[in-house]
Design an enzyme around this catalytic site. Sequence first.
Site, short mmCIF file in Angstrom:
data_model
loop_
_atom_site.label_atom_id
_atom_site.label_comp_id
_atom_site.label_asym_id
_atom_site.label_seq_id
_atom_site.Cartn_x
_atom_site.Cartn_y
_atom_site.Cartn_z
N CYS A 184 88.33 -3.48 13.45
CA CYS A 184 89.10 -3.59 12.21
C CYS A 184 88.23 -4.23 11.14
O CYS A 184 87.50 -5.17 11.41
CB CYS A 184 90.29 -4.48 12.51
SG CYS A 184 91.10 -5.09 11.06
N THR A 186 89.74 -4.80 7.95
CA THR A 186 90.70 -5.12 6.90
C THR A 186 90.34 -6.41 6.16
O THR A 186 90.41 -6.48 4.93
CB THR A 186 92.12 -5.25 7.52
OG1 THR A 186 92.51 -3.96 7.98
CG2 THR A 186 93.14 -5.74 6.52
P1 5GP Z 1 91.40 -5.30 19.72
O1 5GP Z 1 92.12 -5.52 21.01
O2 5GP Z 1 90.43 -4.18 19.79
O3 5GP Z 1 90.77 -6.56 19.17
O4 5GP Z 1 92.50 -4.91 18.64
C1 5GP Z 1 93.29 -3.75 18.80
C2 5GP Z 1 94.19 -3.59 17.59
O5 5GP Z 1 93.43 -3.42 16.38
C3 5GP Z 1 95.04 -2.35 17.63
O6 5GP Z 1 96.10 -2.43 18.55
C4 5GP Z 1 95.48 -2.22 16.18
O7 5GP Z 1 96.56 -3.08 15.86
C5 5GP Z 1 94.26 -2.74 15.43
N1 5GP Z 1 93.49 -1.63 14.86
C6 5GP Z 1 93.12 -0.48 15.46
N2 5GP Z 1 92.41 0.31 14.62
C7 5GP Z 1 92.34 -0.35 13.45
C8 5GP Z 1 91.76 -0.04 12.17
O8 5GP Z 1 91.13 0.98 11.95
N3 5GP Z 1 91.95 -0.98 11.20
C9 5GP Z 1 92.64 -2.12 11.42
N4 5GP Z 1 92.80 -2.96 10.41
N5 5GP Z 1 93.17 -2.47 12.62
C10 5GP Z 1 93.03 -1.58 13.61
#
Ligand code: 5GP
Length: 351
Positions: A184, A186
């Site tokens: 992400c 953001t």
């Molecule tokens: P991780 O476990 O990889 O740290 O976080 C997974 C979460 O990241 C996902 O369930 C979703 O909420 C968020 N996420 C997935 N793809 C994106 C993206 O392209 N942008 C953003 N801002 N969040 C994402």
Amino acid sequence: MRIEEDLKLDFKDVLIRPKRSTLRSRSDVDLSREYKFLHSKLKWNGIPIIASNMDHTGTFAMAKILAEHQLLTAVNKFATTKQWQDIAANYPSLQNYVFVTAGSSDADFKNLCAVLELVDYSMICLDIANGYSQHFVDALKRVRATFPDKIIMAGNVVTGEMTEELLLSGADIVKVGIGPGSVCVTRKKTGVGYPQLSAIIECADAAHGLHGHVCADGGCTVPGDVVKAFAAGADFVMLGGMFAGHDECAGEIFVENGKSYKRFYGMSSTEAMNKYVGGMADYRSSEGRSVNVPYRGAVEDMVLDVLGGLRSACTYVGAKKLKELSKCTTFVRVTQQLNEIYMHQETGDIR
Ligand code: 5GP
């Protein structure tokens, strides 16, 4: 403009203080939970860890393996009705272990209705990057009115007041996390976000006051982070990056410079937009990145690692059940987590 001076915390800012415990062995620890929900009449029983609804991790192959361990999978929203039908016919045991995912558009709603007409699954994941929009709240109300008995998880948000709003609008479980995800960007692109540990603590507090539940989504990088998320009050924890790169994930294994990888990208990345909606609209910017994740074999090894970490943490604080972990936890603020001296000489998996 206003500045909030209260310090907000991330997983990296805390450790869990050990306590005297009468537990003899990790095998004495019960990780399963039984939940009754705010709106749905259905009860759920299992280990409350969910593979993310990203297209890489939210696959049927993932769902089959995780269900064997009583874990959940939010199947990505691009799965076709035909795929759902085949799965429902061949794997009835998945009924209580998968979420059918949808976004907030009319097309998503139609697709959700089509899937749920064909398969009698009981859990819905309503996912949108910005859970603060009124448009999303309206979409949630429509889904709740259409499916009064289903278990609905909705998000993402990071504050108590919006957690309450989503619960009052029909959510049983509120998904918490803006900006902490492994792919992400953001926070980089928008400056918006909230440290994940504090977000979980504050949203769980708000939700539990209304008899609702929260799912901590994003930011877990090691089993210890999953423990901290539960200890902070999460009822469910969702994992993307930690479950990425495995056999059960979508995408082929490829080799670069003698090393094997799988491709993993954010669902708001340019790569995902190109794949699913024919490119990035001009008025948007990509809020996800693409990475090559080292190929990591069967996801079951990671599952056992995470469950082992949770059991061990429970014995350190005297929690007989996962349910007691949060009550038994005292976090201590720290300035260092790990001794990194041999970090780069690790030979096995990078866990
Ligand atoms: P991780 O476990 O990889 O740290 O976080 C997974 C979460 O990241 C996902 O369930 C979703 O909420 C968020 N996420 C997935 N793809 C994106 C993206 O392209 N942008 C953003 N801002 N969040 C994402």
